[in-house]
Design an enzyme around this catalytic site. Structure first.
Site, mmCIF file in Angstrom:
data_model
loop_
_atom_site.group_PDB
_atom_site.id
_atom_site.type_symbol
_atom_site.label_atom_id
_atom_site.label_comp_id
_atom_site.label_asym_id
_atom_site.label_seq_id
_atom_site.Cartn_x
_atom_site.Cartn_y
_atom_site.Cartn_z
ATOM 1 N N HIS A 81 0.818 -1.217 0.000
ATOM 2 C CA HIS A 81 0.000 0.000 0.000
ATOM 3 C C HIS A 81 0.854 1.270 0.000
ATOM 4 C CE1 HIS A 81 0.051 0.007 4.560
ATOM 5 N NE2 HIS A 81 -0.053 1.307 4.376
ATOM 6 N N ASP A 218 1.002 -7.657 2.061
ATOM 7 C CA ASP A 218 1.158 -6.208 1.900
ATOM 8 C C ASP A 218 2.643 -5.825 1.873
ATOM 9 O OD1 ASP A 218 0.862 -3.515 1.795
ATOM 10 O OD2 ASP A 218 -0.585 -3.368 3.429
ATOM 11 N N SER A 651 3.606 1.979 8.817
ATOM 12 C CA SER A 651 3.484 1.028 7.718
ATOM 13 C C SER A 651 4.816 0.908 7.007
ATOM 14 C CB SER A 651 2.454 1.517 6.713
ATOM 15 O OG SER A 651 1.196 1.117 7.127
HETATM 16 N N1 ASP Z 1 -1.725 1.349 7.959
HETATM 17 C C1 ASP Z 1 -0.942 2.292 8.701
HETATM 18 C C2 ASP Z 1 0.063 3.032 7.847
HETATM 19 O O1 ASP Z 1 -0.188 3.189 6.660
HETATM 20 C C3 ASP Z 1 -0.317 1.627 9.875
HETATM 21 C C4 ASP Z 1 -1.161 1.819 11.059
HETATM 22 O O2 ASP Z 1 -1.902 2.795 11.097
HETATM 23 O O3 ASP Z 1 -1.051 1.014 11.975
HETATM 24 O O4 ASP Z 1 1.048 3.564 8.316
#
Ligand code: ASP
Length: 717
Positions: A81, A218, A651
């Site tokens: 992502h 991911d 992330s």
């Molecule tokens: N998905 C989040 C990010 O893109 C990670 C999280 O919020 O735990 O940093």
């Protein structure tokens, strides 16, 4: 017997809870953590060593995420992502890298990750005294904010003069109190190496997002390049791979339940030192408003792209971003309720007030503190609806965003550099322009119009006392919807801001030339500009009032609780540690901390987002696990869960084992752990990563990219 059972349970809980816990620790603090006692098997100086090379030298910031070097040739491992925007902007319906993934068979085939930079931390030092020297007695609140901002810009400019080629940034560690100057190197030639298809990298999509158990691959690989002389450079075919000071060793054996792990990364923002007033504002106003707005906007965008992949591709990144925020906010709302956070904070504040009042000297200094903070939030509520509309207007309509940026730029760029808003300073303006031009690529008029109309309609329904007069005059009182339709018909028919050439040129024009352009969106921006200026001043005033109060709050809380505080996350490098550990999300349910390929098969329906590629299913069916299975579970681990303290920005952070070897990539939190931004919770704070064994297995067996494993020093058999 029952008592003994209870004591035993208490002991286990006590031992485990003593081993992890709240803390996104600045690296300067890690000596006092006694990490060896917690499970670390290397000397902490191998993690952080200001005098030499250590693990932190392998950690980078890439996009809004974290990443790490995993080879001597600039190979970076981060999340799928995190590379998503780059893969999207390189995609066309014929070369759809989101749907089909992307693998460069050689270095020559790697493609530029447009708009991406890789940031490496070089050094940092405390500059609190210098920053706060800008404040003089008698300054009003807005002047205080501006003086501090100005001083920070001066410190940054000086540091950048002294260190040519580096970028400096000052981070506020404790609000209104401590400031640290960071020196960074930014590398600008970033390329895509391997991005698995969406059906692996985003498996489970929004349904599984912020959830455990998870089966998402991911991850993605990028590579960063520099000029042949080693200096940072824009993309050029002549560039060569960057050789990092340090890269992480991969441990293809991975970890198991109970093992010690730690994470190095760049957590974005937390709000743990804020008050009940702040939390109540979040719970009652901001979170529900934004979640509901995004919910609706996502549906509009999905509908627009329903039958046309090209149109869908223009929206994907925004849909994903909004869906992510929406679910996160809903998780936070749940957590706030379940943990009774506002009430808990109120109780804490009551106790603090009693402590303050118990001593006349303390009372004289801090007695009014909490009440004063409360008044600031009371005032903030008075204009909350209106300000939300002003904030989300440019976020909703791309064209209005272009116009506002153009108009602001022409005003700001006429000022001396240090007096401009940061986005328009010479050091930042190229990025600002680049962002606008990238957004223009995804511009789609029908969506833009629907979203803008909605925002204008919302503005027409604002309560008395919060109305935006400029818009009222434009829309009129009678039948606002019909008036808005007429207005937008005319505006979209006449505007030229959908053309790259025009936007590009307009971003460099003085105000007078913009007048000649006579574009309806720029005219709207011009009319609203004073409103935005007023909003900016309102915020400066509030910040100037609140910051010194929050600084005092930390001061007196330290006296009260007799402990050292960890500063809130602010995008700077932190360490957090814990163990691979399950949790109970609700009554009678317990989640194991390791998911496997079995779950991938179980979840697969053949329909998006559970449409595992047939080749991957065939590998699972054949049990072609290579060297990557966890014997105990008879399968390849896919996701791991652990009780570290992370937030957005973490992330892509490497998850490291007790010996500092890479065993996974962090990418999410459990639904209940979205509450981390406000409070860490022993029961609910669990982060989610993709297991290194799955990364390697997919890369080798599905991607067929043996050479990437070899580059990381991972034996193939
Ligand atoms: N998905 C989040 C990010 O893109 C990670 C999280 O919020 O735990 O940093």
């Amino acid at each position: 017997m029952r008592l003994r059972g209870f004591v035993l349970l208490f002991l286990i809980v006590w031992i485990v809870s003593g081993l992890a816990g709240e803390g996104m620790w600045p690296l300067s603090e890690i000596r006092q953590l006694d990490l060896k006692k917690k499970g670390l098997k290397i000397d902490p100086s191998r993690i952080y060593n200001p005098q030499g090379v250590s693990l932190i030298d392998a950690i980078v910031k890439v996009g809004g995420c974290t990443g790490s070097f995993v080879s001597p040739n600039g190979l970076i491992l981060t999340n799928h992502h995190c590379a998503y925007r780059a893969a999207q902007s390189a995609s066309t319906p014929e070369h759809d890298y989101i749907r089909n993934g992307f693998l460069a068979a050689s270095r020559e085939e790697e493609i530029p990750a447009k708009g991406y930079t890789v940031r490496i931390t070089e050094s940092y030092r405390d500059v609190s005294e210098e920053v706060l020297s800008a404040v003089t007695p008698g300054m009003d609140f807005a002047a205080r904010t501006r003086a501090i901002q100005r001083k920070i810009k001066e410190i940054v400019a000086r540091a950048e003069r002294e260190h040519p080629g580096k970028r400096a940034e000052v981070a506020e560690m404790f609000i209104g109190k401590t400031y640290v100057l960071f020196l960074y190197t930014y590398l600008k030639d970033v390329r895509l190496v391997y991005v698995p298809p969406r059906s692996i990298g985003e498996f489970g999509g929004e349904e599984d997002n912020w959830m455990w158990p998870r089966h998402t691959g991911d991850f993605s690989f990028l590579r960063v390049y520099v000029a042949p002389d080693g200096s940072p450079a824009e993309y050029s075919p002549q560039n060569v791979p960057y050789h990092p000071r340090k890269y992480l060793q991969v441990n293809p054996q991975g970890v198991d339940e109970g093992d010690f792990v730690f994470i190095l990364g760049y957590p974005g923002r937390t709000y743990r030192h804020r008050t009940s007033y702040f939390l109540a504002f979040e719970e009652e106003i901001r979170l529900p408003c934004v979640a509901n707005l995004y919910d609706w906007q996502i549906r509009v965008m999905e509908k627009a792209g329903q039958n046309d992949r090209e149109v869908m591709l223009k929206h994907l990144s925004r849909i994903k971003g909004r869906a992510n925020v929406m679910k996160n906010y809903r998780g936070k709302l749940l957590g706030l309720k379940r943990l009774h956070l506002v009430e808990r904070k109120r109780e804490e504040e009551k106790a603090l007030q009693a402590f303050i009042d118990a001593d006349p000297a303390r009372k004289a200094k801090y007695g009014e503190l909490l009440a004063a903070i409360g008044r600031v939030y009371q005032e903030r509520r008075q204009s909350a609806q209106r300000n939300l509309i002003l904030d989300y207007l440019p976020r909703s309509s791309n064209l209005f965003n272009f116009a506002l940026t153009i108009y602001r730029a022409s005003n700001e760029r006429a000022k001396p550099d240090l007096e401009r808003e940061p986005a328009f300073m010479d050091r930042n303006y190229p990025r600002t322009k680049e962002r606008i031009l990238l957004a223009l690529k995804d511009y789609y008029e029908p969506t833009d119009r629907i979203l803008l109309k909605d925002m204008l309609l919302r503005a027409s329904r604002l309560p008395e006392g919060q109305r935006i007069q400029v818009l009222d005059e434009m829309i009129g009182q009678e039948d606002p919807e019909a008036a808005i339709d007429r207005l937008l018909d005319a505006m979209y028919a006449r505007t030229m801001l959908n053309k790259e050439r025009i936007v590009y040129a307009a971003l460099e024009q003085p105000v007078e030339s913009l007048k000649i352009l006579d574009d309806p969106f720029i005219n709207l921006a011009k009319n609203l500009y004073p409103v935005y200026q007023e909003l900016k001043k309102e915020r400066e005033r509030r910040k100037g009032e609140l910051d010194p109060l929050l600084a005092k709050l930390v001061e007196v809380k330290k006296q009260f609780l007799q402990k050292k505080f960890v500063p809130d996350a602010n995008g700077t490098l932190r360490l957090t540690y814990g163990h691979i550990r399950g949790y109970s999300p609700r009554d009678a349910v317990y989640y194991q901390p390791i998911s496997t390929l079995r779950g991938v098969v179980e979840k697969t329906t053949g329909e998006e987002p559970f449409d595992t590629p047939a080749d991957l299913l065939a590998l699972i069916e054949k049990k072609d696990f290579g060297r990557f299975q966890l014997k105990r579970l008879g399968s390849v681990p896919v996701g791991i869960l652990y009780d570290t303290d992370t937030t957005g920005g973490n992330s892509g952070s490497p998850i490291l084992d007790a010996r500092g070897r890479l065993i996974g990539v962090n990418f999410d939190r459990a639904f209940e752990a979205t509450i981390n931004d406000y409070a860490w919770s022993e029961e609910y704070s669990r982060s989610i990563g993709v297991d290194i064994r799955y990364v390697l297995w997919v890369t080798q067996k599905f991607g067929g990219a043996d050479w990437l494993l070899q580059e990381m020093g991972v034996p193939l058999k």
